[in-house]
Design an enzyme around this catalytic site. Structure first.
Site, PDB file in Angstrom:
ATOM      1  N   ARG A 239       0.846  -1.186   0.000  1.00 42.84           N
ATOM      2  CA  ARG A 239       0.000   0.000   0.000  1.00 42.84           C
ATOM      3  C   ARG A 239       0.885   1.239   0.000  1.00 42.84           C
ATOM      4  O   ARG A 239       1.909   1.286   0.679  1.00 42.84           O
ATOM      5  CB  ARG A 239      -0.906   0.040   1.232  1.00 42.84           C
ATOM      6  CG  ARG A 239      -2.060  -0.968   1.204  1.00 42.84           C
ATOM      7  CD  ARG A 239      -3.122  -0.558   0.182  1.00 42.84           C
ATOM      8  NE  ARG A 239      -4.275  -1.438   0.229  1.00 42.84           N
ATOM      9  CZ  ARG A 239      -4.399  -2.559  -0.482  1.00 42.84           C
ATOM     10  NH1 ARG A 239      -3.403  -2.937  -1.284  1.00 42.84           N
ATOM     11  NH2 ARG A 239      -5.484  -3.282  -0.397  1.00 42.84           N
ATOM     12  N   GLU A 268      -2.813   7.905  -5.967  1.00 46.02           N
ATOM     13  CA  GLU A 268      -2.923   7.181  -7.232  1.00 46.02           C
ATOM     14  C   GLU A 268      -4.122   7.705  -8.011  1.00 46.02           C
ATOM     15  O   GLU A 268      -5.193   7.908  -7.423  1.00 46.02           O
ATOM     16  CB  GLU A 268      -3.062   5.674  -6.975  1.00 46.02           C
ATOM     17  CG  GLU A 268      -1.817   5.060  -6.347  1.00 46.02           C
ATOM     18  CD  GLU A 268      -1.911   3.550  -6.163  1.00 46.02           C
ATOM     19  OE1 GLU A 268      -2.969   2.973  -6.521  1.00 46.02           O
ATOM     20  OE2 GLU A 268      -0.943   2.941  -5.684  1.00 46.02           O
ATOM     21  N   HIS A 287       0.752   0.113  -9.950  1.00 40.26           N
ATOM     22  CA  HIS A 287      -0.132  -0.737  -9.138  1.00 40.26           C
ATOM     23  C   HIS A 287      -0.580  -1.969  -9.932  1.00 40.26           C
ATOM     24  O   HIS A 287      -1.770  -2.205 -10.146  1.00 40.26           O
ATOM     25  CB  HIS A 287      -1.351   0.049  -8.657  1.00 40.26           C
ATOM     26  CG  HIS A 287      -1.938  -0.505  -7.386  1.00 40.26           C
ATOM     27  ND1 HIS A 287      -2.532   0.273  -6.435  1.00 40.26           N
ATOM     28  CD2 HIS A 287      -2.022  -1.780  -6.913  1.00 40.26           C
ATOM     29  CE1 HIS A 287      -2.960  -0.486  -5.435  1.00 40.26           C
ATOM     30  NE2 HIS A 287      -2.668  -1.731  -5.708  1.00 40.26           N
TER      31      HIS A 287
END
Length: 538
Positions: A239, A268, A287
Protein backbone atom coordinates in the site's frame (compact mmCIF):
# COMPACT_ATOMS: atom_id res chain seq x y z
CA UNK A 1 -27.94 -10.58 9.58
CA UNK A 2 -30.11 -13.40 8.33
CA UNK A 3 -29.72 -14.49 4.70
CA UNK A 4 -33.07 -15.86 3.47
CA UNK A 5 -33.46 -18.64 0.95
CA UNK A 6 -34.40 -17.11 -2.38
CA UNK A 7 -35.61 -18.27 -5.83
CA UNK A 8 -33.17 -19.40 -8.47
CA UNK A 9 -34.05 -16.76 -11.07
CA UNK A 10 -32.51 -13.65 -9.55
CA UNK A 11 -31.40 -10.47 -11.27
CA UNK A 12 -27.73 -9.45 -11.03
CA UNK A 13 -26.43 -6.06 -12.17
CA UNK A 14 -22.71 -5.65 -12.92
CA UNK A 15 -21.67 -2.00 -13.14
CA UNK A 16 -17.87 -2.37 -13.47
CA UNK A 17 -16.06 -4.78 -15.81
CA UNK A 18 -15.19 -8.19 -14.37
CA UNK A 19 -13.82 -11.33 -16.00
CA UNK A 20 -16.33 -13.29 -18.08
CA UNK A 21 -15.86 -16.36 -15.86
CA UNK A 22 -17.74 -14.67 -13.03
CA UNK A 23 -20.66 -13.67 -15.24
CA UNK A 24 -20.85 -17.15 -16.74
CA UNK A 25 -20.94 -18.73 -13.29
CA UNK A 26 -24.00 -16.69 -12.39
CA UNK A 27 -25.76 -17.34 -15.68
CA UNK A 28 -25.06 -21.07 -15.49
CA UNK A 29 -26.85 -21.06 -12.14
CA UNK A 30 -29.96 -19.71 -13.88
CA UNK A 31 -29.72 -16.06 -12.92
CA UNK A 32 -30.24 -13.04 -15.15
CA UNK A 33 -27.07 -10.96 -15.45
CA UNK A 34 -27.03 -7.48 -16.94
CA UNK A 35 -24.04 -5.19 -17.41
CA UNK A 36 -24.24 -1.42 -17.14
CA UNK A 37 -20.72 -0.06 -17.12
CA UNK A 38 -21.82 3.53 -17.81
CA UNK A 39 -24.55 3.72 -15.16
CA UNK A 40 -24.31 6.58 -12.69
CA UNK A 41 -26.54 9.07 -10.89
CA UNK A 42 -30.26 8.75 -11.50
CA UNK A 43 -29.70 6.12 -14.18
CA UNK A 44 -28.06 3.85 -11.61
CA UNK A 45 -30.84 4.46 -9.09
CA UNK A 46 -33.48 3.62 -11.71
CA UNK A 47 -31.66 0.42 -12.68
CA UNK A 48 -31.58 -0.77 -9.05
CA UNK A 49 -35.36 -1.02 -8.69
CA UNK A 50 -35.59 -4.81 -9.09
CA UNK A 51 -31.95 -5.87 -8.66
CA UNK A 52 -31.15 -8.70 -6.23
CA UNK A 53 -27.34 -8.50 -6.44
CA UNK A 54 -24.95 -5.73 -7.44
CA UNK A 55 -21.37 -6.46 -8.48
CA UNK A 56 -18.91 -3.57 -8.58
CA UNK A 57 -15.21 -2.78 -8.59
CA UNK A 58 -13.92 0.63 -7.53
CA UNK A 59 -15.70 2.66 -10.20
CA UNK A 60 -19.24 2.56 -8.77
CA UNK A 61 -20.20 4.55 -5.68
CA UNK A 62 -22.70 2.45 -3.71
CA UNK A 63 -24.34 5.03 -1.47
CA UNK A 64 -27.29 5.21 0.87
CA UNK A 65 -29.36 6.38 -2.10
CA UNK A 66 -28.44 3.26 -4.06
CA UNK A 67 -29.55 1.00 -1.19
CA UNK A 68 -32.75 2.98 -0.73
CA UNK A 69 -33.54 2.55 -4.44
CA UNK A 70 -33.08 -1.25 -4.27
CA UNK A 71 -35.72 -2.82 -2.00
CA UNK A 72 -34.94 -6.34 -3.30
CA UNK A 73 -31.16 -6.09 -2.98
CA UNK A 74 -29.59 -9.01 -1.08
CA UNK A 75 -25.85 -8.57 -1.61
CA UNK A 76 -23.25 -6.19 -3.01
CA UNK A 77 -20.20 -8.06 -4.27
CA UNK A 78 -16.94 -6.13 -4.59
CA UNK A 79 -14.71 -7.81 -7.19
CA UNK A 80 -11.51 -6.93 -5.35
CA UNK A 81 -10.44 -5.92 -1.86
CA UNK A 82 -11.13 -2.25 -1.15
CA UNK A 83 -14.66 -1.18 -0.25
CA UNK A 84 -14.15 2.56 0.21
CA UNK A 85 -16.76 3.13 -2.48
CA UNK A 86 -19.45 1.19 -0.59
CA UNK A 87 -21.40 2.60 2.36
CA UNK A 88 -21.27 -0.50 4.56
CA UNK A 89 -23.27 1.11 7.38
CA UNK A 90 -26.06 1.90 4.94
CA UNK A 91 -25.89 -1.65 3.61
CA UNK A 92 -26.32 -3.05 7.11
CA UNK A 93 -29.20 -0.68 7.82
CA UNK A 94 -30.94 -1.97 4.70
CA UNK A 95 -30.20 -5.61 5.49
CA UNK A 96 -27.79 -6.01 2.55
CA UNK A 97 -24.65 -8.14 2.73
CA UNK A 98 -21.41 -6.58 1.47
CA UNK A 99 -18.71 -9.07 0.44
CA UNK A 100 -15.35 -8.67 -1.23
CA UNK A 101 -12.74 -10.99 -2.77
CA UNK A 102 -9.54 -10.53 -0.73
CA UNK A 103 -7.74 -13.73 -1.70
CA UNK A 104 -8.05 -13.79 -5.48
CA UNK A 105 -4.91 -11.76 -6.05
CA UNK A 106 -2.61 -13.22 -3.36
CA UNK A 107 -0.55 -15.27 -5.82
CA UNK A 108 -0.37 -12.44 -8.33
CA UNK A 109 0.74 -9.92 -5.72
CA UNK A 110 3.40 -12.24 -4.34
CA UNK A 111 4.77 -13.03 -7.79
CA UNK A 112 4.92 -9.33 -8.66
CA UNK A 113 6.85 -8.74 -5.44
CA UNK A 114 9.36 -11.43 -6.39
CA UNK A 115 9.69 -9.92 -9.87
CA UNK A 116 10.27 -6.45 -8.45
CA UNK A 117 12.86 -7.83 -6.02
CA UNK A 118 14.95 -9.32 -8.80
CA UNK A 119 14.39 -6.30 -11.02
CA UNK A 120 15.88 -3.91 -8.47
CA UNK A 121 18.65 -6.30 -7.41
CA UNK A 122 19.87 -6.63 -11.02
CA UNK A 123 18.82 -3.20 -12.39
CA UNK A 124 16.90 -4.96 -15.17
CA UNK A 125 14.67 -2.05 -16.31
CA UNK A 126 17.56 0.42 -16.24
CA UNK A 127 19.78 -1.89 -18.29
CA UNK A 128 16.96 -2.46 -20.78
CA UNK A 129 16.45 1.28 -21.27
CA UNK A 130 20.16 1.85 -21.87
CA UNK A 131 20.50 -1.03 -24.32
CA UNK A 132 17.32 -0.20 -26.23
CA UNK A 133 18.72 3.32 -26.57
CA UNK A 134 21.84 1.97 -28.24
CA UNK A 135 24.23 1.85 -25.25
CA UNK A 136 26.13 -1.32 -24.32
CA UNK A 137 26.57 -0.30 -20.68
CA UNK A 138 27.59 -3.69 -19.37
CA UNK A 139 30.19 -2.32 -17.01
CA UNK A 140 27.81 0.08 -15.31
CA UNK A 141 25.46 -2.52 -13.86
CA UNK A 142 26.84 -4.66 -11.06
CA UNK A 143 23.94 -6.53 -9.55
CA UNK A 144 23.32 -8.12 -6.16
CA UNK A 145 22.63 -11.83 -5.73
CA UNK A 146 19.87 -12.83 -3.32
CA UNK A 147 21.68 -16.01 -2.33
CA UNK A 148 22.99 -15.79 1.24
CA UNK A 149 21.29 -12.42 1.76
CA UNK A 150 18.70 -11.61 4.43
CA UNK A 151 15.18 -10.76 3.37
CA UNK A 152 13.13 -8.81 5.88
CA UNK A 153 9.38 -9.27 5.49
CA UNK A 154 7.32 -6.53 7.15
CA UNK A 155 3.82 -7.95 7.54
CA UNK A 156 3.57 -11.73 7.49
CA UNK A 157 0.01 -12.24 6.31
CA UNK A 158 -1.06 -14.18 3.21
CA UNK A 159 1.00 -12.24 0.66
CA UNK A 160 4.04 -11.93 2.93
CA UNK A 161 3.98 -15.68 3.56
CA UNK A 162 3.71 -16.45 -0.16
CA UNK A 163 6.70 -14.20 -0.88
CA UNK A 164 8.65 -15.94 1.88
CA UNK A 165 7.87 -19.35 0.37
CA UNK A 166 9.14 -18.32 -3.04
CA UNK A 167 12.27 -16.43 -2.04
CA UNK A 168 13.04 -18.74 0.85
CA UNK A 169 13.73 -21.49 -1.67
CA UNK A 170 16.38 -19.35 -3.36
CA UNK A 171 18.92 -19.28 -0.55
CA UNK A 172 17.84 -16.20 1.39
CA UNK A 173 17.59 -16.00 5.17
CA UNK A 174 14.11 -14.89 6.21
CA UNK A 175 13.38 -12.44 9.02
CA UNK A 176 9.79 -11.36 9.66
CA UNK A 177 8.20 -8.59 11.71
CA UNK A 178 4.51 -8.95 12.49
CA UNK A 179 2.98 -8.54 15.98
CA UNK A 180 0.08 -10.76 14.94
CA UNK A 181 1.87 -13.89 13.81
CA UNK A 182 2.98 -16.75 16.02
CA UNK A 183 6.57 -17.93 16.22
CA UNK A 184 5.44 -21.43 15.28
CA UNK A 185 3.75 -20.22 12.09
CA UNK A 186 6.82 -18.18 11.11
CA UNK A 187 9.09 -21.14 11.82
CA UNK A 188 6.96 -23.38 9.60
CA UNK A 189 7.86 -21.08 6.72
CA UNK A 190 11.53 -20.91 7.65
CA UNK A 191 11.38 -17.36 8.99
CA UNK A 192 12.79 -15.97 12.21
CA UNK A 193 10.28 -13.72 13.92
CA UNK A 194 11.66 -10.54 15.50
CA UNK A 195 9.86 -8.32 18.00
CA UNK A 196 11.02 -4.97 16.69
CA UNK A 197 11.10 -3.36 13.25
CA UNK A 198 14.50 -1.85 14.06
CA UNK A 199 15.96 -5.33 14.54
CA UNK A 200 14.69 -6.38 11.13
CA UNK A 201 16.07 -3.26 9.43
CA UNK A 202 19.48 -3.69 11.05
CA UNK A 203 19.75 -7.25 9.76
CA UNK A 204 18.08 -7.14 6.35
CA UNK A 205 19.66 -6.65 2.94
CA UNK A 206 16.24 -6.53 1.25
CA UNK A 207 13.00 -5.36 2.87
CA UNK A 208 9.64 -6.20 1.34
CA UNK A 209 6.47 -4.67 2.78
CA UNK A 210 3.15 -6.49 3.12
CA UNK A 211 1.34 -4.71 5.90
CA UNK A 212 -1.95 -2.86 5.39
CA UNK A 213 -2.10 0.92 5.53
CA UNK A 214 -3.48 1.90 8.93
CA UNK A 215 -2.95 4.77 11.35
CA UNK A 216 -0.17 2.70 12.93
CA UNK A 217 1.62 1.84 9.67
CA UNK A 218 1.33 5.17 7.84
CA UNK A 219 4.88 6.44 7.21
CA UNK A 220 6.22 3.69 9.47
CA UNK A 221 9.35 3.57 7.30
CA UNK A 222 10.87 7.01 7.04
CA UNK A 223 14.30 8.61 6.93
CA UNK A 224 15.59 7.06 10.16
CA UNK A 225 14.38 3.57 9.26
CA UNK A 226 15.83 3.75 5.75
CA UNK A 227 19.19 4.78 7.19
CA UNK A 228 19.22 1.54 9.22
CA UNK A 229 18.96 -0.38 5.93
CA UNK A 230 22.07 1.26 4.52
CA UNK A 231 23.27 -0.49 1.38
CA UNK A 232 20.04 -2.44 1.01
CA UNK A 233 16.87 -2.44 -1.07
CA UNK A 234 13.19 -1.65 -0.39
CA UNK A 235 10.30 -3.31 -2.25
CA UNK A 236 6.77 -2.05 -1.66
CA UNK A 237 3.91 -3.77 -3.45
CA UNK A 238 1.48 -3.46 -0.52
CA UNK A 239 0.00 0.00 0.00
CA UNK A 240 1.16 3.52 -0.68
CA UNK A 241 1.77 5.68 2.35
CA UNK A 242 3.60 3.06 4.42
CA UNK A 243 6.99 4.28 3.18
CA UNK A 244 7.76 8.00 3.20
CA UNK A 245 8.15 8.54 -0.56
CA UNK A 246 10.30 11.66 -0.35
CA UNK A 247 12.62 10.00 2.18
CA UNK A 248 12.89 6.88 0.01
CA UNK A 249 13.72 8.90 -3.10
CA UNK A 250 16.40 10.82 -1.22
CA UNK A 251 17.87 7.68 0.34
CA UNK A 252 18.30 6.02 -3.06
CA UNK A 253 19.55 9.14 -4.81
CA UNK A 254 22.12 9.81 -2.08
CA UNK A 255 23.36 6.23 -2.17
CA UNK A 256 22.11 5.30 1.31
CA UNK A 257 20.15 2.53 -0.41
CA UNK A 258 21.24 0.69 -3.54
CA UNK A 259 17.76 0.67 -5.00
CA UNK A 260 14.02 0.37 -4.52
CA UNK A 261 10.99 -1.03 -6.35
CA UNK A 262 7.57 0.56 -5.80
CA UNK A 263 4.20 -0.57 -7.17
CA UNK A 264 1.93 1.52 -4.91
CA UNK A 265 1.77 5.20 -4.06
CA UNK A 266 0.19 7.45 -1.46
CA UNK A 267 -1.66 9.20 -4.28
CA UNK A 268 -2.92 7.18 -7.23
CA UNK A 269 -2.77 7.80 -10.14
CA UNK A 270 0.65 9.00 -9.15
CA UNK A 271 1.43 12.70 -9.50
CA UNK A 272 4.00 13.57 -12.24
CA UNK A 273 6.05 15.43 -9.63
CA UNK A 274 6.33 12.45 -7.27
CA UNK A 275 10.05 12.34 -6.31
CA UNK A 276 10.26 8.57 -6.86
CA UNK A 277 9.74 9.05 -10.61
CA UNK A 278 12.97 11.01 -11.00
CA UNK A 279 15.43 8.60 -9.35
CA UNK A 280 17.16 6.22 -11.75
CA UNK A 281 17.61 3.40 -9.26
CA UNK A 282 13.94 3.38 -8.21
CA UNK A 283 11.79 1.03 -10.30
CA UNK A 284 8.12 2.04 -10.46
CA UNK A 285 5.04 0.24 -11.80
CA UNK A 286 1.43 1.51 -11.83
CA UNK A 287 -0.13 -0.74 -9.14
CA UNK A 288 0.15 -3.94 -11.16
CA UNK A 289 0.22 -6.39 -8.24
CA UNK A 290 -3.18 -7.91 -9.08
CA UNK A 291 -3.00 -7.36 -12.83
CA UNK A 292 -2.88 -10.89 -14.16
CA UNK A 293 -5.51 -12.80 -16.09
CA UNK A 294 -5.63 -15.49 -13.42
CA UNK A 295 -6.05 -12.97 -10.59
CA UNK A 296 -8.86 -11.14 -12.35
CA UNK A 297 -10.63 -14.43 -13.09
CA UNK A 298 -10.20 -15.57 -9.48
CA UNK A 299 -11.62 -12.31 -8.18
CA UNK A 300 -14.61 -12.51 -10.52
CA UNK A 301 -15.47 -16.13 -9.72
CA UNK A 302 -14.96 -15.59 -5.98
CA UNK A 303 -17.38 -12.66 -6.05
CA UNK A 304 -19.90 -14.60 -8.10
CA UNK A 305 -19.68 -17.57 -5.73
CA UNK A 306 -20.51 -15.33 -2.77
CA UNK A 307 -23.51 -13.92 -4.61
CA UNK A 308 -24.71 -17.49 -5.23
CA UNK A 309 -24.21 -18.35 -1.56
CA UNK A 310 -26.31 -15.35 -0.51
CA UNK A 311 -29.06 -16.37 -2.91
CA UNK A 312 -29.14 -19.87 -1.41
CA UNK A 313 -29.09 -18.73 2.20
CA UNK A 314 -25.61 -20.18 2.75
CA UNK A 315 -22.72 -18.51 4.63
CA UNK A 316 -21.06 -15.65 2.75
CA UNK A 317 -17.41 -16.24 3.59
CA UNK A 318 -16.04 -12.76 2.93
CA UNK A 319 -18.98 -10.74 4.24
CA UNK A 320 -17.77 -7.39 5.58
CA UNK A 321 -20.79 -6.59 7.70
CA UNK A 322 -22.98 -8.69 10.00
CA UNK A 323 -22.74 -12.44 9.41
CA UNK A 324 -25.63 -14.86 9.39
CA UNK A 325 -27.20 -15.49 12.80
CA UNK A 326 -30.36 -17.17 14.05
CA UNK A 327 -33.01 -14.47 14.41
CA UNK A 328 -34.50 -15.85 17.63
CA UNK A 329 -31.16 -16.06 19.43
CA UNK A 330 -29.82 -12.71 18.29
CA UNK A 331 -31.54 -10.53 20.95
CA UNK A 332 -29.96 -12.60 23.73
CA UNK A 333 -26.41 -12.42 22.40
CA UNK A 334 -26.54 -8.97 20.86
CA UNK A 335 -25.40 -7.02 23.97
CA UNK A 336 -22.34 -9.25 24.28
CA UNK A 337 -21.17 -8.85 20.69
CA UNK A 338 -19.91 -5.29 21.19
CA UNK A 339 -18.79 -6.06 24.74
CA UNK A 340 -16.55 -8.89 23.51
CA UNK A 341 -15.20 -6.69 20.72
CA UNK A 342 -14.36 -3.96 23.24
CA UNK A 343 -12.77 -6.39 25.71
CA UNK A 344 -10.58 -7.68 22.89
CA UNK A 345 -9.50 -4.16 21.94
CA UNK A 346 -8.61 -3.30 25.53
CA UNK A 347 -6.76 -6.57 26.13
CA UNK A 348 -4.54 -6.27 23.06
CA UNK A 349 -3.70 -2.63 23.82
CA UNK A 350 -2.66 -3.61 27.34
CA UNK A 351 -0.49 -6.42 25.99
CA UNK A 352 3.21 -5.73 25.43
CA UNK A 353 4.17 -8.70 23.31
CA UNK A 354 3.26 -10.92 20.39
CA UNK A 355 -0.16 -12.52 20.70
CA UNK A 356 0.01 -16.30 20.36
CA UNK A 357 -3.20 -17.35 22.11
CA UNK A 358 -6.62 -15.75 22.44
CA UNK A 359 -9.01 -17.28 24.97
CA UNK A 360 -12.64 -16.24 25.26
CA UNK A 361 -14.48 -17.50 28.33
CA UNK A 362 -18.25 -17.31 28.75
CA UNK A 363 -19.69 -17.66 32.25
CA UNK A 364 -23.28 -17.71 33.47
CA UNK A 365 -26.35 -17.38 31.27
CA UNK A 366 -24.40 -16.41 28.16
CA UNK A 367 -22.71 -19.83 28.25
CA UNK A 368 -26.07 -21.39 27.36
CA UNK A 369 -26.14 -19.59 23.99
CA UNK A 370 -24.55 -20.18 20.60
CA UNK A 371 -21.68 -17.74 21.03
CA UNK A 372 -19.75 -18.23 17.77
CA UNK A 373 -20.57 -14.69 16.70
CA UNK A 374 -19.50 -13.30 20.09
CA UNK A 375 -16.21 -15.21 19.89
CA UNK A 376 -15.62 -13.85 16.39
CA UNK A 377 -16.34 -10.33 17.64
CA UNK A 378 -13.77 -10.75 20.41
CA UNK A 379 -11.21 -11.79 17.81
CA UNK A 380 -12.17 -8.80 15.71
CA UNK A 381 -11.38 -6.55 18.66
CA UNK A 382 -8.01 -8.23 19.22
CA UNK A 383 -7.06 -7.95 15.55
CA UNK A 384 -8.44 -4.43 15.00
CA UNK A 385 -4.95 -2.84 14.83
CA UNK A 386 -3.99 -5.41 12.19
CA UNK A 387 -5.94 -4.08 9.24
CA UNK A 388 -8.98 -2.00 8.52
CA UNK A 389 -10.68 -4.92 6.82
CA UNK A 390 -10.95 -7.24 9.84
CA UNK A 391 -14.52 -8.15 10.81
CA UNK A 392 -16.44 -10.77 12.75
CA UNK A 393 -16.54 -13.01 9.69
CA UNK A 394 -12.87 -13.04 8.70
CA UNK A 395 -11.32 -12.70 12.18
CA UNK A 396 -11.28 -16.49 12.80
CA UNK A 397 -9.59 -17.01 9.43
CA UNK A 398 -7.01 -14.34 10.25
CA UNK A 399 -6.24 -16.20 13.49
CA UNK A 400 -5.81 -19.47 11.61
CA UNK A 401 -3.62 -17.90 8.92
CA UNK A 402 -1.35 -16.39 11.55
CA UNK A 403 -1.09 -19.51 13.68
CA UNK A 404 -2.83 -17.96 16.69
CA UNK A 405 -4.46 -20.49 19.00
CA UNK A 406 -8.10 -19.58 19.71
CA UNK A 407 -9.80 -21.17 22.70
CA UNK A 408 -13.44 -20.88 23.67
CA UNK A 409 -14.43 -21.88 27.19
CA UNK A 410 -17.85 -22.07 28.83
CA UNK A 411 -18.83 -22.36 32.47
CA UNK A 412 -22.29 -22.11 33.92
CA UNK A 413 -20.99 -20.48 37.10
CA UNK A 414 -20.25 -16.76 37.17
CA UNK A 415 -18.99 -14.75 40.10
CA UNK A 416 -21.47 -12.10 41.24
CA UNK A 417 -22.85 -11.47 37.74
CA UNK A 418 -25.52 -13.04 35.58
CA UNK A 419 -23.15 -13.31 32.60
CA UNK A 420 -19.47 -12.63 32.07
CA UNK A 421 -17.28 -12.53 28.97
CA UNK A 422 -13.51 -12.67 29.51
CA UNK A 423 -10.95 -12.14 26.74
CA UNK A 424 -7.40 -13.24 27.48
CA UNK A 425 -4.46 -12.64 25.15
CA UNK A 426 -1.21 -14.41 25.92
CA UNK A 427 2.02 -16.07 24.89
CA UNK A 428 4.51 -18.19 26.79
CA UNK A 429 5.79 -15.17 28.73
CA UNK A 430 2.75 -13.14 29.73
CA UNK A 431 -1.00 -12.73 29.52
CA UNK A 432 -3.62 -10.04 29.93
CA UNK A 433 -7.27 -10.71 30.78
CA UNK A 434 -10.17 -8.30 30.47
CA UNK A 435 -13.57 -9.30 31.83
CA UNK A 436 -16.85 -7.56 31.04
CA UNK A 437 -20.55 -7.82 31.73
CA UNK A 438 -23.81 -6.11 30.85
CA UNK A 439 -25.76 -4.18 33.45
CA UNK A 440 -29.47 -3.59 32.97
CA UNK A 441 -30.45 -1.38 30.06
CA UNK A 442 -27.59 -2.28 27.73
CA UNK A 443 -24.98 -0.77 30.04
CA UNK A 444 -21.57 -2.46 29.48
CA UNK A 445 -18.91 -2.57 32.18
CA UNK A 446 -15.37 -3.84 32.46
CA UNK A 447 -15.38 -5.54 35.86
CA UNK A 448 -11.92 -7.11 36.00
CA UNK A 449 -8.50 -6.52 34.46
CA UNK A 450 -6.19 -9.41 35.28
CA UNK A 451 -6.75 -9.99 39.01
CA UNK A 452 -7.97 -6.49 39.78
CA UNK A 453 -11.68 -5.85 40.35
CA UNK A 454 -12.82 -2.61 38.73
CA UNK A 455 -16.03 -1.14 37.37
CA UNK A 456 -14.98 0.80 34.29
CA UNK A 457 -17.10 2.17 31.49
CA UNK A 458 -15.55 1.00 28.18
CA UNK A 459 -15.76 4.16 26.15
CA UNK A 460 -13.57 6.67 24.33
CA UNK A 461 -10.16 7.45 25.82
CA UNK A 462 -8.95 5.42 28.77
CA UNK A 463 -5.80 5.41 30.89
CA UNK A 464 -4.92 2.27 32.83
CA UNK A 465 -2.32 2.76 35.57
CA UNK A 466 -0.60 0.18 37.77
CA UNK A 467 0.89 1.76 40.86
CA UNK A 468 1.88 1.13 44.44
CA UNK A 469 -1.08 1.30 46.82
CA UNK A 470 -0.20 4.29 48.94
CA UNK A 471 -1.75 7.69 49.74
CA UNK A 472 -1.37 10.48 47.20
CA UNK A 473 -0.87 8.42 44.06
CA UNK A 474 -4.34 8.97 42.62
CA UNK A 475 -4.07 12.66 43.41
CA UNK A 476 -0.72 12.83 41.65
CA UNK A 477 -2.16 11.19 38.53
CA UNK A 478 -5.09 13.61 38.56
CA UNK A 479 -2.72 16.57 38.89
CA UNK A 480 -0.54 15.49 35.95
CA UNK A 481 -3.60 14.95 33.77
CA UNK A 482 -5.05 18.29 34.87
CA UNK A 483 -1.80 20.12 34.09
CA UNK A 484 -2.05 18.65 30.58
CA UNK A 485 -5.66 19.90 30.23
CA UNK A 486 -6.95 16.31 30.12
CA UNK A 487 -10.32 16.09 31.83
CA UNK A 488 -11.21 12.98 33.85
CA UNK A 489 -14.75 11.78 33.15
CA UNK A 490 -14.60 8.85 35.57
CA UNK A 491 -12.16 6.85 37.68
CA UNK A 492 -12.23 3.29 39.00
CA UNK A 493 -9.67 1.76 41.36
CA UNK A 494 -8.90 -1.80 42.43
CA UNK A 495 -6.25 -3.52 44.51
CA UNK A 496 -5.36 -7.03 45.56
CA UNK A 497 -4.05 -6.31 49.06
CA UNK A 498 -3.59 -3.20 51.17
CA UNK A 499 -0.20 -1.65 50.53
CA UNK A 500 0.55 -3.82 47.51
CA UNK A 501 -0.11 -2.95 43.89
CA UNK A 502 -3.24 -1.18 42.70
CA UNK A 503 -4.77 -0.67 39.29
CA UNK A 504 -6.85 2.33 38.31
CA UNK A 505 -8.82 3.04 35.14
CA UNK A 506 -9.55 6.60 34.05
CA UNK A 507 -12.16 7.60 31.47
CA UNK A 508 -10.86 10.75 29.79
CA UNK A 509 -12.16 13.36 27.39
CA UNK A 510 -8.91 13.56 25.41
CA UNK A 511 -6.09 11.25 24.32
CA UNK A 512 -3.02 10.91 26.55
CA UNK A 513 0.21 11.99 24.78
CA UNK A 514 3.37 9.97 25.33
CA UNK A 515 5.06 12.81 27.18
CA UNK A 516 2.25 12.90 29.75
CA UNK A 517 2.59 9.17 30.32
CA UNK A 518 6.32 9.74 30.64
CA UNK A 519 5.75 12.30 33.40
CA UNK A 520 3.56 9.82 35.24
CA UNK A 521 6.03 6.96 34.92
CA UNK A 522 8.92 9.15 36.10
CA UNK A 523 7.34 8.90 39.54
CA UNK A 524 8.64 5.84 41.39
CA UNK A 525 5.14 5.03 42.65
CA UNK A 526 3.84 4.49 39.12
CA UNK A 527 4.71 1.03 37.81
CA UNK A 528 3.18 1.32 34.35
CA UNK A 529 0.61 3.26 32.36
CA UNK A 530 -1.28 2.31 29.22
CA UNK A 531 -3.39 4.53 26.99
CA UNK A 532 -6.42 2.79 25.49
CA UNK A 533 -8.34 4.16 22.51
CA UNK A 534 -11.73 2.68 21.64
CA UNK A 535 -13.52 3.20 18.34
CA UNK A 536 -16.64 4.45 20.07
CA UNK A 537 -14.76 7.47 21.36
CA UNK A 538 -15.34 10.95 20.02
Amino acid sequence: MRTPRLPSDMRVLVTDPIADAGIELLRDAGHEVETGYDLAGDDLLDAMADVNALIVRSGTEVTEEVFAAAPDLVIVGRAGIGVDNIDIDAATDHGVIVANAPEGNVRAASEHTVAMTFATARSIPQAHIRLSGGEWAKGEFLGTELNDKTLGVVGFGRVGQEVAKRLGNLGVDLVAFDPYISEDRAAQLGAELVDDLDVLLDRADFVTIHTPLTAETENMIGEAELAQLEGGYVINCARGGIVDEAALAEAVEDGVLKGAAVDVFAQEPVSPDNPLLDVGDVIVTPHLGASTEAAQENVATSTASQVLAAFEGEPVVNALNAPSVDESAFPRIRPYIELADTAGKIAVQLFDDRVETVEIEFAGDIAEEDVDLVTASALKGVFQPLEWQVNAVNAPQIAEDRGIDVRELKTHQSEDFQSLVTVTVSNDDQEVSVCGTQFAGDDPRIVRIDDYRVEAIPHGHMLVARNSDEPGVIGFIGTVLGDADINIAGMFNGREVIGGEALSVYNLDEPVPDDVRGRLEDDSRIIETKYISLDNGE
